[in-house]
Write a protein that holds these residues in place. Structure first.
Motif, mmCIF file in Angstrom:
data_model
loop_
_atom_site.group_PDB
_atom_site.id
_atom_site.type_symbol
_atom_site.label_atom_id
_atom_site.label_comp_id
_atom_site.label_asym_id
_atom_site.label_seq_id
_atom_site.Cartn_x
_atom_site.Cartn_y
_atom_site.Cartn_z
ATOM 1 N N ASP A 11 0.811 -1.211 0.000
ATOM 2 C CA ASP A 11 0.000 0.000 0.000
ATOM 3 C C ASP A 11 0.847 1.265 0.000
ATOM 4 O OD1 ASP A 11 -2.240 -1.637 0.190
ATOM 5 O OD2 ASP A 11 -2.209 -1.594 2.364
ATOM 6 N N ASP A 12 1.995 1.208 0.632
ATOM 7 C CA ASP A 12 2.846 2.384 0.810
ATOM 8 C C ASP A 12 4.298 1.905 0.737
ATOM 9 O OD1 ASP A 12 4.609 4.214 2.227
ATOM 10 O OD2 ASP A 12 2.838 5.172 3.072
ATOM 11 N N GLN A 13 5.014 2.311 -0.307
ATOM 12 C CA GLN A 13 6.369 1.802 -0.501
ATOM 13 C C GLN A 13 7.330 2.240 0.602
ATOM 14 O OE1 GLN A 13 6.820 2.974 -4.757
ATOM 15 N NE2 GLN A 13 7.495 0.840 -4.992
ATOM 16 N N THR A 14 7.193 3.444 1.105
ATOM 17 C CA THR A 14 8.089 3.916 2.166
ATOM 18 C C THR A 14 7.871 3.111 3.443
ATOM 19 O OG1 THR A 14 8.178 6.126 1.189
ATOM 20 C CG2 THR A 14 8.781 5.935 3.526
ATOM 21 N N LYS A 15 6.606 2.918 3.795
ATOM 22 C CA LYS A 15 6.270 2.110 4.971
ATOM 23 C C LYS A 15 6.758 0.675 4.785
ATOM 24 C CE LYS A 15 2.144 0.409 7.341
ATOM 25 N NZ LYS A 15 0.675 0.445 7.322
ATOM 26 N N GLN A 37 5.148 9.102 -8.602
ATOM 27 C CA GLN A 37 5.016 8.678 -7.207
ATOM 28 C C GLN A 37 5.671 7.337 -6.900
ATOM 29 O OE1 GLN A 37 0.891 8.579 -6.203
ATOM 30 N NE2 GLN A 37 0.524 10.685 -6.797
ATOM 31 N N CYS A 119 1.385 -4.023 5.283
ATOM 32 C CA CYS A 119 1.282 -3.397 3.970
ATOM 33 C C CYS A 119 0.207 -4.056 3.117
ATOM 34 C CB CYS A 119 2.622 -3.480 3.248
ATOM 35 S SG CYS A 119 3.982 -2.753 4.174
#
Length: 130
Positions: A11-15, A37, A119
């Motif tokens: 869902d969120d690459q940084t996380k 993004q 994720c």
């Protein structure tokens, strides 16, 4: 023929990068911007830095959410990672706040456990019996 790259939708690459490196212990291999993004973001095992890469792939495609939701609802892991000792890794990860959906379970020649990767995926860890 051998597997060079596989992926998990996140869902969120940084996380995801934080979880997969700081909690699970993988090492970032590639981090290349793709579009405005997204990133081509891969991690590898520190034991095999030239080995199979895991792509932390953005989950933006419309087919991803129903697919992952169905797997999670049915308790099916999206991926499996080998560890030296499932029980020890289970305790280590629980100590770091990882939520398990299946505690270590002996299943004949393997011991498995399943956790939530935060994720959108369930991940299974496994140890082969000696």
């Amino acid at each position: 023929m051998k597997i060079r790259l596989t992926s998990v939708f996140v869902d969120d690459q940084t996380k995801a990068l934080r979880f997969y490196t700081e909690i699970l212990g993988f090492v970032k291999r590639h981090d290349v911007p793709v579009g405005e993004q997204d990133r081509w973001l891969t991690v590898v095992s520190p034991d095999e830095p030239e080995g199979t890469e895991l792509l932390l792939e953005p989950a933006g495609h419309p087919a991803v959410a129903p697919y992952r939701d169905a797997l999670v609802r049915d308790g099916i892991p999206l991926a499996q990672f080998a560890v030296a000792d499932v029980r020890a890794e289970y305790e280590r990860l629980r100590g770091l706040g990882v939520r398990f959906t299946q505690e270590p379970l002996d299943m004949g020649p393997v011991t498995t456990a399943v956790f939530d990767d935060t994720c959108g995926n369930l991940i299974q860890i496994v140890t082969q019996a000696q």
